[in-house]
Motif scaffolding. Structure first.
Motif, PDB file in Angstrom:
ATOM      1  N   ASN A  89       0.813  -1.347  -0.139  1.00 33.00           N
ATOM      2  CA  ASN A  89      -0.103  -0.030   0.046  1.00 33.00           C
ATOM      3  C   ASN A  89       1.092   1.224   0.026  1.00 33.00           C
ATOM      4  O   ASN A  89       1.360   1.766   1.178  1.00 33.00           O
ATOM      5  CB  ASN A  89      -0.772   0.119   1.136  1.00 33.00           C
ATOM      6  N   GLU A  90       1.159   1.927  -1.096  1.00 33.37           N
ATOM      7  CA  GLU A  90       2.165   3.021  -1.185  1.00 33.37           C
ATOM      8  C   GLU A  90       1.427   4.119  -0.720  1.00 33.37           C
ATOM      9  O   GLU A  90       2.269   5.144  -0.337  1.00 33.37           O
ATOM     10  CB  GLU A  90       2.433   3.236  -2.802  1.00 33.37           C
ATOM     11  N   ASN A  91       0.083   4.279  -0.226  1.00 35.51           N
ATOM     12  CA  ASN A  91      -0.453   5.476   0.561  1.00 35.51           C
ATOM     13  C   ASN A  91      -0.389   5.320   2.076  1.00 35.51           C
ATOM     14  O   ASN A  91      -0.918   6.113   2.563  1.00 35.51           O
ATOM     15  CB  ASN A  91      -1.863   5.613  -0.232  1.00 35.51           C
ATOM     16  N   SER A  92       0.148   4.129   2.467  1.00 38.39           N
ATOM     17  CA  SER A  92       0.046   3.879   4.073  1.00 38.39           C
ATOM     18  C   SER A  92       1.130   4.750   4.680  1.00 38.39           C
ATOM     19  O   SER A  92       2.422   5.139   4.076  1.00 38.39           O
ATOM     20  CB  SER A  92       0.493   2.305   4.198  1.00 38.39           C
ATOM     21  N   ASN A  93       0.698   5.084   5.728  1.00 39.02           N
ATOM     22  CA  ASN A  93       1.670   5.822   6.763  1.00 39.02           C
ATOM     23  C   ASN A  93       2.762   4.905   7.469  1.00 39.02           C
ATOM     24  O   ASN A  93       3.753   5.425   8.130  1.00 39.02           O
ATOM     25  CB  ASN A  93       0.767   6.670   7.815  1.00 39.02           C
ATOM     26  N   ILE A  94       2.278   3.601   7.370  1.00 32.55           N
ATOM     27  CA  ILE A  94       3.288   2.611   7.912  1.00 32.55           C
ATOM     28  C   ILE A  94       4.137   1.918   6.851  1.00 32.55           C
ATOM     29  O   ILE A  94       3.716   1.224   5.990  1.00 32.55           O
ATOM     30  CB  ILE A  94       2.526   1.489   8.426  1.00 32.55           C
ATOM     31  N   ILE A  95       5.554   2.476   7.120  1.00 39.16           N
ATOM     32  CA  ILE A  95       6.477   1.961   6.193  1.00 39.16           C
ATOM     33  C   ILE A  95       7.267   0.715   6.777  1.00 39.16           C
ATOM     34  O   ILE A  95       7.945   1.068   7.859  1.00 39.16           O
ATOM     35  CB  ILE A  95       7.222   3.024   5.487  1.00 39.16           C
ATOM     36  N   VAL A 236       3.890 -11.531  15.420  1.00 41.69           N
ATOM     37  CA  VAL A 236       4.698 -10.425  15.928  1.00 41.69           C
ATOM     38  C   VAL A 236       4.679  -9.146  15.042  1.00 41.69           C
ATOM     39  O   VAL A 236       4.713  -7.883  15.420  1.00 41.69           O
ATOM     40  CB  VAL A 236       6.098 -10.907  16.278  1.00 41.69           C
ATOM     41  N   LEU A 237       4.901  -9.414  13.823  1.00 43.45           N
ATOM     42  CA  LEU A 237       5.150  -8.364  12.832  1.00 43.45           C
ATOM     43  C   LEU A 237       3.577  -7.628  12.650  1.00 43.45           C
ATOM     44  O   LEU A 237       3.543  -6.351  12.699  1.00 43.45           O
ATOM     45  CB  LEU A 237       5.676  -8.798  11.407  1.00 43.45           C
ATOM     46  N   ARG A 238       2.650  -8.506  12.598  1.00 37.28           N
ATOM     47  CA  ARG A 238       1.277  -7.738  12.445  1.00 37.28           C
ATOM     48  C   ARG A 238       1.112  -7.078  13.639  1.00 37.28           C
ATOM     49  O   ARG A 238       0.275  -6.090  13.397  1.00 37.28           O
ATOM     50  CB  ARG A 238       0.372  -9.159  12.137  1.00 37.28           C
ATOM     51  N   LYS A 239       1.197  -7.487  14.600  1.00 37.88           N
ATOM     52  CA  LYS A 239       0.960  -6.890  16.050  1.00 37.88           C
ATOM     53  C   LYS A 239       1.740  -5.419  16.038  1.00 37.88           C
ATOM     54  O   LYS A 239       1.183  -4.515  16.248  1.00 37.88           O
ATOM     55  CB  LYS A 239       1.412  -7.629  17.281  1.00 37.88           C
ATOM     56  N   LYS A 240       2.792  -5.252  15.394  1.00 36.68           N
ATOM     57  CA  LYS A 240       3.602  -4.010  15.443  1.00 36.68           C
ATOM     58  C   LYS A 240       2.893  -3.008  14.484  1.00 36.68           C
ATOM     59  O   LYS A 240       2.553  -2.007  14.679  1.00 36.68           O
ATOM     60  CB  LYS A 240       5.092  -4.263  15.136  1.00 36.68           C
ATOM     61  N   VAL A 241       2.479  -3.844  13.404  1.00 34.08           N
ATOM     62  CA  VAL A 241       1.932  -2.737  12.549  1.00 34.08           C
ATOM     63  C   VAL A 241       0.619  -2.473  12.663  1.00 34.08           C
ATOM     64  O   VAL A 241       0.240  -1.234  12.635  1.00 34.08           O
ATOM     65  CB  VAL A 241       1.444  -3.916  10.948  1.00 34.08           C
ATOM     66  N   ASP A 242      -0.144  -3.167  13.383  1.00 33.80           N
ATOM     67  CA  ASP A 242      -1.504  -2.778  14.044  1.00 33.80           C
ATOM     68  C   ASP A 242      -1.113  -1.632  15.206  1.00 33.80           C
ATOM     69  O   ASP A 242      -2.085  -0.743  15.084  1.00 33.80           O
ATOM     70  CB  ASP A 242      -2.228  -3.889  14.504  1.00 33.80           C
TER      71      ASP A 242
END
Length: 250
Positions: A89-95, A236-242
């Motif tokens: 998602n290139e518009n995401s604030n999460i990189i 673990v990665l998904r949790k950090k993204v959320d």
């Protein structure tokens, strides 16, 4: 000072200790401040070395985490550089930024997890080719980036095919991957030649970041100001993204 704040700090550091868990679980006991203080003082006096070690380990973890965040902040412009291949998602604030080596077994092992993390649609994921395991890894990284300069979408095809490959990366192997993903051989050879300086600079920049961040090898991922080294579990990665999404909503 009340003993209760100290108790909370102490429990966070040594909550896994069975003795503490045992007496905290007795709900029939009147856990007033004096009682807790008495039991706590008694426990510390009997287990001082154990308590000290737990607190020192916790302090070391916090120090490492803070040092890592400082390094990421110091090099954030180089890390989160969107001139490198990216997906999601290139518009995401999460990189998220992934550093990898095509010869790295753990990089191969987490390939599907990374793909799923991208397919969740919540992040923009930047790929950083960081060949640190020798000349074969370097050949594969150059082949990937040469493909990128021909067709940005085909870079992902090369990336996943190279991670699926078992064995060394010869020139023949790399050319086979290129042909299998639909890239013309002449176009590939021309890209390798014409973009050689750009490719070398991109690879060197990524390898320099590995060194500057103080990471000993690949894979590792950066999500915001958090560093995950090795084959980190997808949950673990998904949790950090959320966590990042909740902190910085779109």
């Amino acid at each position: 000072m009340s003993k209760i704040p100290f108790l909370l700090i102490f429990i966070l550091a040594v909550a896994s200790l069975p003795v503490i868990n045992n007496w905290l679980s007795h709900r029939s006991q009147n856990l007033n401040d004096d009682y807790i203080g008495e039991r706590l003082d008694n426990y510390i006096s009997k287990n001082f070395d154990r308590v000290l070690k737990a607190l020192q380990e916790e302090s070391a973890k916090n120090s490492y985490a803070n040092a890592t965040k400082n390094k990421i902040s110091q090099h954030k412009n180089e890390i989160f550089d969107s001139t490198y291949p990216y997906s999601g998602n290139e518009n995401s604030n999460i990189i998220a930024v992934g550093f990898f080596d095509y010869s790295c077994g753990y990089c191969k092992a987490i390939k599907n997890d990374v793909k799923q993390l991208i397919n969740d649609g919540k992040i923009k994921y930047i790929f950083r080719d960081a060949p640190i395991l020798g000349n074969n890894s370097l050949k594969a990284a150059k082949g990937a980036l040469a493909t990128y300069f021909i067709d940005k979408e085909k870079y992902l095809d090369f990336h996943y095919a190279a991670l699926d490959h078992r064995g060394e990366f010869s020139d023949k192997t790399i050319l086979g991957i290129v042909k299998n993903i639909g890239i013309n051989e002449n176009d590939f050879n021309n890209s390798m030649k014409n973009n050689a300086d750009k490719i070398e600079q991109m690879i060197n920049n990524s390898k320099l970041l590995v060194r500057n961040l103080g990471v000993g090898g690949t894979p590792f991922l950066i999500i915001g100001d958090s560093l995950f080294v090795g084959a980190t579990d997808l949950n673990v990665l998904r949790k950090k993204v959320d966590e990042k999404i909740n902190k910085f909503p779109a």
